[in-house]
Design an enzyme around this catalytic site. Structure first.
Site, PDB file in Angstrom:
ATOM      1  N   CYS A   1       0.729   0.862   1.674  1.00  0.00           N
ATOM      2  CA  CYS A   1      -0.344   1.351   2.543  1.00  0.00           C
ATOM      3  C   CYS A   1       0.175   1.305   3.976  1.00  0.00           C
ATOM      4  O   CYS A   1      -0.469   0.778   4.868  1.00  0.00           O
ATOM      5  CB  CYS A   1      -1.627   0.552   2.358  1.00  0.00           C
ATOM      6  SG  CYS A   1      -1.443  -1.230   2.478  1.00  0.00           S
TER       7      CYS A   1
ATOM      8  N   ALA B   1       0.316  -7.144  -8.339  1.00  0.00           N
ATOM      9  CA  ALA B   1      -0.927  -6.581  -8.859  1.00  0.00           C
ATOM     10  C   ALA B   1      -2.207  -7.039  -8.172  1.00  0.00           C
ATOM     11  O   ALA B   1      -3.208  -6.338  -8.224  1.00  0.00           O
ATOM     12  CB  ALA B   1      -1.022  -6.898 -10.347  1.00  0.00           C
TER      13      ALA B   1
ATOM     14  N   SER C   1      -7.065  -3.859  -8.267  1.00  0.00           N
ATOM     15  CA  SER C   1      -7.805  -2.600  -8.421  1.00  0.00           C
ATOM     16  C   SER C   1      -6.966  -1.543  -9.142  1.00  0.00           C
ATOM     17  O   SER C   1      -7.487  -0.782  -9.952  1.00  0.00           O
ATOM     18  CB  SER C   1      -8.296  -2.079  -7.084  1.00  0.00           C
ATOM     19  OG  SER C   1      -7.532  -2.569  -6.033  1.00  0.00           O
TER      20      SER C   1
ATOM     21  N   ASP D   1       7.981 -14.113  -8.788  1.00  0.00           N
ATOM     22  CA  ASP D   1       8.521 -13.301  -7.716  1.00  0.00           C
ATOM     23  C   ASP D   1       9.036 -12.005  -8.359  1.00  0.00           C
ATOM     24  O   ASP D   1       9.946 -12.041  -9.191  1.00  0.00           O
ATOM     25  CB  ASP D   1       9.671 -14.078  -7.064  1.00  0.00           C
ATOM     26  CG  ASP D   1      10.289 -13.311  -5.920  1.00  0.00           C
ATOM     27  OD1 ASP D   1       9.991 -12.112  -5.774  1.00  0.00           O
ATOM     28  OD2 ASP D   1      11.086 -13.914  -5.183  1.00  0.00           O
TER      29      ASP D   1
ATOM     30  N   ASP E   1       1.694 -11.218  -9.993  1.00  0.00           N
ATOM     31  CA  ASP E   1       1.635 -11.428  -8.544  1.00  0.00           C
ATOM     32  C   ASP E   1       2.299 -12.759  -8.237  1.00  0.00           C
ATOM     33  O   ASP E   1       2.098 -13.745  -8.956  1.00  0.00           O
ATOM     34  CB  ASP E   1       0.191 -11.425  -8.037  1.00  0.00           C
ATOM     35  CG  ASP E   1       0.128 -11.107  -6.543  1.00  0.00           C
ATOM     36  OD1 ASP E   1      -0.141  -9.937  -6.193  1.00  0.00           O
ATOM     37  OD2 ASP E   1       0.375 -12.021  -5.725  1.00  0.00           O
TER      38      ASP E   1
HETATM   39  C1  LIG Z   1      -0.345  -4.506  -1.560  1.00  0.00           C
HETATM   40  S1  LIG Z   1      -0.780  -5.941  -2.375  1.00  0.00           S
HETATM   41  C2  LIG Z   1      -1.083  -5.347  -3.998  1.00  0.00           C
HETATM   42  C3  LIG Z   1      -2.418  -4.686  -4.190  1.00  0.00           C
HETATM   43  C4  LIG Z   1      -2.711  -4.403  -5.632  1.00  0.00           C
HETATM   44  N1  LIG Z   1      -1.679  -3.570  -6.235  1.00  0.00           N
HETATM   45  C5  LIG Z   1      -4.054  -3.730  -5.825  1.00  0.00           C
HETATM   46  O1  LIG Z   1      -4.114  -2.530  -5.923  1.00  0.00           O
HETATM   47  O2  LIG Z   1      -5.067  -4.440  -5.913  1.00  0.00           O
HETATM   48  C6  LIG Z   1       0.713  -6.778  -2.549  1.00  0.00           C
HETATM   49  C7  LIG Z   1       0.663  -8.005  -3.430  1.00  0.00           C
HETATM   50  O3  LIG Z   1       2.005  -8.444  -3.611  1.00  0.00           O
HETATM   51  C8  LIG Z   1       2.012  -9.839  -3.747  1.00  0.00           C
HETATM   52  N2  LIG Z   1       3.399 -10.256  -3.464  1.00  0.00           N
HETATM   53  C9  LIG Z   1       3.984 -10.573  -2.287  1.00  0.00           C
HETATM   54  N3  LIG Z   1       5.280 -10.849  -2.482  1.00  0.00           N
HETATM   55  C10 LIG Z   1       5.530 -10.698  -3.807  1.00  0.00           C
HETATM   56  C11 LIG Z   1       6.677 -10.838  -4.624  1.00  0.00           C
HETATM   57  N4  LIG Z   1       7.843 -11.173  -4.114  1.00  0.00           N
HETATM   58  N5  LIG Z   1       6.531 -10.622  -5.946  1.00  0.00           N
HETATM   59  C12 LIG Z   1       5.339 -10.277  -6.488  1.00  0.00           C
HETATM   60  N6  LIG Z   1       4.233 -10.132  -5.756  1.00  0.00           N
HETATM   61  C13 LIG Z   1       4.326 -10.324  -4.431  1.00  0.00           C
HETATM   62  C14 LIG Z   1       0.972 -10.308  -2.766  1.00  0.00           C
HETATM   63  O4  LIG Z   1       0.484 -11.586  -3.143  1.00  0.00           O
HETATM   64  C15 LIG Z   1      -0.082  -9.206  -2.863  1.00  0.00           C
HETATM   65  O5  LIG Z   1      -1.095  -9.586  -3.735  1.00  0.00           O
END
Ligand SMILES: C[S@@+](CC[C@H](N)C(=O)[O-])C[C@H]1O[C@@H](n2cnc3c(N)ncnc32)[C@H](O)[C@@H]1O
Length: 673
Positions: free
Chosen positions: A279, A144, A148, A202, A175
């Site tokens: 993205c 998350a 946003s 995770d 997250d």
């Molecule tokens: C694309 S970003 C998310 C953007 C968010 N949905 C937004 O709209 O603001 C991906 C997120 O996944 C988190 N992340 C990475 N590996 C993860 C995991 N195994 N489990 C949960 N979150 C993870 C990262 O810390 C990052 O904040």
């Protein structure tokens, strides 16, 4: 702005039917991305702000265009509901430096800081719209931060809410990265929602959420998997991607993306909907993941045809076939090609699911959405909307649960995601207009204080209910505190769903970072039947429950004095009506109302506005931080009314004024801290 591997890889994917379109696509990648923002918050408030942009700032920018270099005013995104999503091509530097645009810059800075505007890439606004969240839903946003999309989810959940009703719903914003989860908490404060629970786990192994009566693992109505990705769809903004992009990137992250999506499939209710998004343009992170997900769930999930949704959004169908390239750029036809080469380090994450499966034609992958930058001058994005049509077969569930036994996997220490995690909305450093989240240094992990529910018969609650004449419809058993024993006791309200979850000890495994909306804080003050004040962020929710005892009606000059003054002002300085009302009141918090009929001419208010005020011994004081006051002056009296400090300063002060100073004062000259 070139990268031979990038070009080779994407040319191999045959994204477009002709060379001319490829050229336009590739050229657009080299053009800097327009800035987009969303007007946030509840509908009436958001519409007021939109009206201000339309009526004041667009003519203002058009006039600036005549005086300075050419700039186009912002325009609403045609596909975003209620014209609350906007995009603009004004260069960042012009916005900051041009004297002709200064007011607009100040407006964006102030409204972003108080959370009324959220900078968010246009394409990143799509997944929550397609998630179709309704009041009362149980929702989880698996990845998350910075939040946003969670904000859009929470807004959707409260969109249809009626007065005197608290949403029974739940939004878990998770997250894996604790630091980023804490940034999310900061963002979420402005959402005024008791339904939000921020966790850090995770997502691949997100633990079951136990829910009472009968105790069972909660299955969600809606799940967003906005997974970590290679992020090449953000290349117009993150220029380093040109240099860093590698063929192995998408291949390396596919396995993790699939595991997150598979865990979501288990957590989803039959009849529920999940959205998978990235993205990235890369089919290995997109269609390959969706295909593998569909195949591993044996018909329990299906892709939803959303071609009739957001009709003004130009999109392309998902790919129905794609190519896997070895890191030397040569095509690999099948999984065994990697073995032939000898599985070296770069290919160690290669999985059979990277390749189009034999049944690819049956999966309706064309129902996925691909958004390319040249279609409507945005970033790149991929979205798949899936529905769970039947339970997972036991075998699938076992296969997907890691470790095998678990409907309830053990807690795994979350991996810290790379600090520079790519997200379309990562704010550039030190750029206040564009920042939608505070700099990481502002986001301190919260101290590990327990969440303790307050006994509904607690004497403090009793005094608050009596003092503010609060309706019994506001449930007293949904308040919690985090630091019992401290003088500054703060009471947070949570939804009934969160209360149920937090009451189950085994849910400790959820790793809750924060929850609840800050409603009441105790002040160190004597001579009042109630030492608590109400927080501004809770007022929209609490107002319908409040009786008349502490309500005061303000004229607009009254409000202006309160907003302009950093000090306590003697009651005798206000309008006769306010003096008459507030004069006999005992010391303590009261609620100021400005009704549209009392507002200044030309206002855009659609309903009353409410403010927390401290009634001192002989004075009144607005319990708001400087930025909130700025924003409100602009909103009620028009943007011309904001007095700028010599440096155009609107920098942050803590969101709320500290109560200590307010309660220490008794004279009008005592400055507040
Ligand atoms: C694309 S970003 C998310 C953007 C968010 N949905 C937004 O709209 O603001 C991906 C997120 O996944 C988190 N992340 C990475 N590996 C993860 C995991 N195994 N489990 C949960 N979150 C993870 C990262 O810390 C990052 O904040």
């Amino acid at each position: 702005m070139s990268n031979a591997d990038f070009e080779k890889f994407y040319r191999a994917q045959n994204l477009f039917s002709d060379e001319a379109e490829w050229q336009i696509f590739f050229e657009t990648l080299r053009v800097i991305l327009p800035t987009a923002f969303r007007i946030t918050g509840n509908r009436s408030h958001a519409i007021e702000l939109r009206t201000q942009i339309e009526r004041y700032f667009i003519p203002y920018i058009q006039a600036a265009d005549l005086e300075g270099p050419h700039v186009d005013p912002p325009a609403p995104l045609p596909w975003y509901p209620d014209q609350l999503g906007w995009q603009m091509t004004i260069p960042r530097i012009a916005l900051k430096k041009s004297p002709h645009l200064r007011k607009f810059h100040t407006f964006l800075v102030t409204e972003t800081e108080v959370g009324n505007i959220s900078r968010q890439e246009a394409v990143s606004m799509i997944p929550p719209l397609l998630l179709d969240v309704k009041a009362g839903h149980m929702v989880i946003d698996m990845c998350a931060a910075p939040g946003s999309k969670t904000a859009q989810i929470v807004e959707a959940m409260h969109a249809e809410e009626k007065d005197l009703e608290l949403s029974p719903g739940l939004v878990i914003a998770n997250d894996a990265n604790l630091k980023r989860a804490c940034m999310l908490v900061h963002q979420m404060k402005r959402l005024h929602s008791p339904c939000l629970l921020v966790t850090h786990q995770d997502a691949e192994q997100f633990s079951n959420v136990l829910y009472p009566s009968p105790p069972e693992a909660l299955r969600f109505d809606r799940i967003l998997c906005d997974v970590p990705c290679s992020g090449d769809g953000t290349i117009r903004k993150n220029l380093l991607i040109w240099k860093d992009w590698k063929i192995a990137d998408g291949m390396g992250i596919h396995g993790m993306q699939l595991k997150i999506a598979q865990r979501a499939a288990i957590l989803l209710k039959v009849g529920g909907r999940m959205v998978y998004s990235t993205c990235s343009f890369n089919p290995l992170e997109n269609e390959a993941v969706v295909a593998a997900l569909l195949n591993s769930t044996d018909g329990a999930l299906r892709l939803v045809d959303v071609s009739d949704r957001l009709p003004a959004l130009v999109r392309r169908p998902g790919l129905t076939t794609w190519k896997v390239l070895r890191k030397d750029g040569e095509p690999a036809e099948r999984f065994s090609d990697f073995a032939e080469e000898g599985i070296n380090r770069a290919h160690s994450k290669c999985l059979p699911t990277l390749f189009p499966p034999a049944n690819v034609a049956d999966l309706h992958l064309d129902r996925c959405l691909r958004i390319y930058p040249h279609l409507q001058n945005t970033g790149g994005f991929f979205v798949a909307v899936l529905e769970k049509v039947k339970p997972l077969s036991k075998q699938d569930a076992l296969y997907m649960e890691t470790p095998a036994k678990a409907e309830d996997p053990p807690i795994k220490k979350p991996k810290l995601a790379p600090a520079e995690e790519t997200t379309p909305d990562s704010p550039p450093l030190n750029d206040t207009v564009d920042s939608e989240v505070p700099a990481e240094s502002d986001a301190k992990p919260l101290k590990d204080e327990p969440f303790l529910f307050v006994d509904p018969t607690d004497p403090d609650l009793e005094s608050i209910w009596k003092f503010f004449e609060i309706s019994e419809k506001l449930p007293r058993d949904q308040f919690l505190v985090r630091s019992e024993g401290s003088k500054q006791r703060t009471l947070y309200l949570v939804s009934s769903a969160i209360k149920s979850i937090m009451a189950i000890t085994r849910n400790e495994r959820l790793r809750v970072v924060n929850t609840g909306i800050r409603c009441f804080s105790r002040n160190d003050v004597e001579n009042t039947p109630c030492t608590y004040r109400i927080h501004y962020e809770a007022l929209p929710l609490l107002t319908p429950f409040l009786g008349d005892a502490r309500k005061v009606r303000l004229t607009h000059p009254d409000l202006r004095m309160l907003l302009d003054s950093p000090n306590h002002l003697s009651v005798t300085r206000f309008s006769p009506a306010l003096q008459e009302r507030a004069g006999p009141m005992v010391l303590g918090c009261c609620i100021g109302y400005l009704y549209p009929e009392d507002a200044p001419e030309g206002h855009t208010m659609t309903g009353p506005m409410v403010f927390p005020i401290w009634r001192g011994v002989s004075s009144l004081y607005m319990l708001l931080g400087k930025q909130d006051k700025h924003s409100l002056v602009a909103r009620v009296y028009g943007p011309d009314s904001v007095i700028e400090t010599p440096k155009g300063e609107t920098t942050s002060t803590p969101v709320d004024a500290t109560p200590t100073a307010e309660v220490a004062e008794v004279t009008e000259d005592t400055p507040a801290v």
